[in-house]
Write an enzyme that holds these catalytic residues in place. Structure first.
Site, short mmCIF file in Angstrom:
data_model
loop_
_atom_site.label_atom_id
_atom_site.label_comp_id
_atom_site.label_asym_id
_atom_site.label_seq_id
_atom_site.Cartn_x
_atom_site.Cartn_y
_atom_site.Cartn_z
N LYS A 131 -3.09 -1.57 15.28
CA LYS A 131 -2.62 -0.72 16.39
C LYS A 131 -3.69 -0.62 17.45
O LYS A 131 -4.87 -0.56 17.14
CB LYS A 131 -2.32 0.69 15.86
CG LYS A 131 -0.88 0.87 15.46
CD LYS A 131 -0.48 2.33 15.44
CE LYS A 131 0.91 2.43 14.85
NZ LYS A 131 0.92 2.75 13.42
N SER A 150 -13.18 1.44 9.95
CA SER A 150 -12.41 1.57 8.71
C SER A 150 -13.03 0.79 7.56
O SER A 150 -13.49 -0.35 7.74
CB SER A 150 -10.98 1.07 8.93
OG SER A 150 -10.28 1.09 7.71
N ALA A 151 -13.00 1.39 6.38
CA ALA A 151 -13.45 0.70 5.16
C ALA A 151 -12.56 -0.51 4.86
O ALA A 151 -12.96 -1.36 4.05
CB ALA A 151 -13.45 1.67 3.98
N GLU A 208 0.83 -1.21 0.00
CA GLU A 208 0.00 0.00 0.00
C GLU A 208 0.86 1.26 0.00
O GLU A 208 2.08 1.19 0.22
CB GLU A 208 -0.95 0.01 1.19
CG GLU A 208 -0.24 0.03 2.53
CD GLU A 208 -1.02 0.75 3.62
OE1 GLU A 208 -1.55 1.85 3.38
OE2 GLU A 208 -1.05 0.21 4.74
N VAL A 242 -5.32 0.41 2.85
CA VAL A 242 -5.46 -1.05 2.71
C VAL A 242 -6.68 -1.36 1.84
O VAL A 242 -6.60 -2.18 0.92
CB VAL A 242 -5.58 -1.71 4.10
CG1 VAL A 242 -6.02 -3.17 3.98
CG2 VAL A 242 -4.25 -1.61 4.85
N1 PSU Z 1 -2.65 1.66 10.70
C1 PSU Z 1 -1.31 1.72 10.84
N2 PSU Z 1 -0.58 2.32 9.85
C2 PSU Z 1 -1.15 2.84 8.73
C3 PSU Z 1 -2.59 2.76 8.58
C4 PSU Z 1 -3.28 2.16 9.59
O1 PSU Z 1 -0.78 1.27 11.84
O2 PSU Z 1 -0.44 3.37 7.85
C5 PSU Z 1 -3.24 3.31 7.34
C6 PSU Z 1 -3.50 2.19 6.32
O3 PSU Z 1 -3.36 2.73 5.02
C7 PSU Z 1 -4.96 1.86 6.57
C8 PSU Z 1 -5.52 3.23 6.88
O4 PSU Z 1 -5.61 1.26 5.48
O5 PSU Z 1 -4.53 3.84 7.67
C9 PSU Z 1 -6.84 3.16 7.58
O6 PSU Z 1 -7.43 4.42 7.61
P1 PSU Z 1 -8.96 4.57 8.10
O7 PSU Z 1 -8.96 4.18 9.56
O8 PSU Z 1 -9.29 6.01 7.88
O9 PSU Z 1 -9.77 3.65 7.26
MN MN Z 2 -12.40 6.07 9.90
#
Ligand code: PSU
Ligand code: MN
Length: 307
Positions: A160, A141-142, A25, A107
């Site tokens: 995390k 998350s999507a 990614e 992701v």
């Molecule tokens: N968690 C991590 N490192 C990252 C991400 C998540 O420890 O870099 C990034 C990844 O690209 C993941 C995105 O797909 O954050 C998720 O964002 P959101 O929660 O807005 O869907």
């Molecule tokens: Mn979100």
């Protein structure tokens, strides 16, 4: 092949002759780590994939084109731009394409591109998930929906602890996504080798993982899998240090009213800042570790009979 998708020549050649490919990614480059370690890591991860027998395909959107495989220059551009570049998840793709824009894929969006390209294995650091307090914020998350629908195996170091790991596992169960612990019975928590939560099944070799992937897709079940690969013990961070940084980061996000797609990048940046160089070093090591396993799984998957 979709006319809006470009395969890097190395990726096209590998896919055309049934050789293993690993998707990577790009939001981890733009929003997950600081410059210049972000671009250095992305290039080192590609090298690690190659060293273990697969072709890397870092995914992004460049000038409105979906990309499976980037040049080193393109990776460096995303690294330098950092958070100035758009963070692109599934819902953002049509807008970025229509405007001929450039964006780093999460992701979810990377799985979508990998799926279109026919790449079945993907390595990253940590996946997105159900945020703490999601019962009020609805912040899920999507990435999790994409895991439910797109046939790609995602190798990660769990998630995390900025997230609610228990609810993340519940959501994945509801949506039929297997969570495989690689040589572990417990879900890894990114900087920590484990968490309080069990995985669905422990598997100990890339071949076993590949057979489960093949079984799922032979059954036309679709959807992805989570391959949870713990950070190497020698690079793990003390749990109290991480917990303190996460609590502080969550409090800061609340105080500043951070919402929507800004939440995860904000928390990542705060945790990085509060834990300093140690967390960055751990982060880099776990991504390299995931790249190695993903390459081995891709090799094993391509080697399965009847493929
Ligand atoms: N968690 C991590 N490192 C990252 C991400 C998540 O420890 O870099 C990034 C990844 O690209 C993941 C995105 O797909 O954050 C998720 O964002 P959101 O929660 O807005 O869907
Ligand atoms: Mn979100």
């Amino acid at each position: 092949m979709n006319p809006l998708l470009d395969l890097h020549p190395d990726v096209a050649a590998a896919l055309g002759s049934g050789r293993p490919v690993v998707a990577l990614e790009s939001t981890i480059i733009s929003h997950g780590m600081p410059w210049p370690q972000n671009a250095e890591t992305a290039l080192a991860v590609e090298a690690e994939v190659r060293k273990h027998g697969a072709v890397p395909a870092t995914c992004a959107i460049v000038d409105g084109r979906l990309k499976a495989g980037l040049s080193s220059d393109e990776i460096e551009r995303l690294g330098r731009a950092g958070p100035q570049v758009a963070k692109v998840s599934r819902r953002d793709i049509p807008v970025v394409v229509a405007r001929a824009g450039t964006g780093a894929t999460t992701v979810a969006a990377t799985m979508l591109i990998a799926g279109m390209a026919g790449i079945r294995v993907f390595a990253t650091g940590g996946i997105g998930g159900v945020h703490r307090g999601a019962e009020r914020s609805f912040d899920i998350s999507a990435d999790l929906q994409e895991l439910a629908r797109t046939p790609v195996a995602v190798v990660c170091a769990g998630a995390k602890a900025i997230l609610d790991l228990r609810l993340t596992l519940e959501y994945l169960e509801t949506h039929g996504v297997p969570v495989i612990g690689y040589r572990t019975d417990r879900l890894p928590a990114f900087y920590s080798v484990d968490s309080a939560f069990g995985v669905d099944v422990r598997l100990d070799t890339p071949e076993e993982v590949a057979r489960v992937m093949k079984a799922k897709w032979d059954l036309a079940m679709g959807g992805g899998l989570v391959i949870a690969n713990p950070i190497p013990l020698e690079h793990a961070l003390p749990r109290d240090v991480v917990d303190r940084a996460i609590d502080q980061a969550l409090a800061d996000a609340q105080a500043q009213g951070i919402a929507g797609k800004a939440v995860t990048p904000f928390l990542l940046e705060r945790v990085n800042a509060l834990t300093g160089g140690d967390s960055l070093a751990g982060n880099i090591q776990l991504v390299l570790n995931n790249a190695r396993l993903a390459a081995s799984v891709a090799v094993a998957y391509e080697g399965l009979a009847g493929r």
